[in-house]
Scaffold this active site. Sequence first.
Site, mmCIF file in Angstrom:
data_model
loop_
_atom_site.group_PDB
_atom_site.id
_atom_site.type_symbol
_atom_site.label_atom_id
_atom_site.label_comp_id
_atom_site.label_asym_id
_atom_site.label_seq_id
_atom_site.Cartn_x
_atom_site.Cartn_y
_atom_site.Cartn_z
ATOM 1 N N ASP A 10 39.987 -27.453 -50.573
ATOM 2 C CA ASP A 10 40.850 -26.643 -49.756
ATOM 3 C C ASP A 10 39.887 -26.267 -48.749
ATOM 4 O O ASP A 10 39.288 -25.345 -48.756
ATOM 5 C CB ASP A 10 41.154 -25.343 -50.910
ATOM 6 N N GLU A 72 43.586 -30.695 -48.834
ATOM 7 C CA GLU A 72 44.950 -30.082 -48.474
ATOM 8 C C GLU A 72 44.983 -30.453 -47.147
ATOM 9 O O GLU A 72 44.084 -29.830 -46.321
ATOM 10 C CB GLU A 72 44.880 -28.433 -48.840
ATOM 11 N N ASP A 145 40.351 -19.783 -52.906
ATOM 12 C CA ASP A 145 39.801 -21.161 -52.245
ATOM 13 C C ASP A 145 39.694 -21.868 -53.443
ATOM 14 O O ASP A 145 40.072 -23.207 -53.456
ATOM 15 C CB ASP A 145 38.808 -20.579 -51.380
#
Length: 185
Positions: A10, A72, A145
Amino acid sequence: MGGRIILGIDPGSVRMGFGIIQETHGAGSIQLIKYGVFQLKTYKEQLLRMRYIYTHMMALLQKYGPDEVAIEAIFHGTNVQSMLKLGRAQGVAIAAALVCEIPVTEYAPRKVKQAVTGHGAASKQQVAAMVGHLLNISTKSTLFDASDALAVALCHSQQRLCSPTKSRCWSQFVADHPNCMVSAP
């Protein structure tokens, strides 16, 4: 143990989450290996943050030897400077994987949420709760996160294991993958 190891990322320019899972052979289940967050706030200079991301990504890649990296995609924002910093952080993480010749796949945030919760507009709390349930861990003290990074890794695993392109037709796919089917509410 055996099975494919997936590193989920992330990306962030202040905190970058990571999560490492392993697909276990035979049982078709997922085992948690490690998760955490790179804390970058202490580094005021962006270039120092990029160096930190690169060196810590390389350490993770060398220690755990993932077969694949899933990251991501950057969402569209209105603050150009924030987007630039986020893009740099994502690019450095991708570069580290490419240096190690590890394939990288990028997933849109909605795709990750859909894969993990069944709803593309799920909240971070919903994603964290489902990640905790799927991996049998407590996400109460986990930064979003880290749970988001685990969600990216789980999304990648699901996409690899439950892809309709691997079957001859849709009916065969359904027969081959009954656990990938979600009934409508």
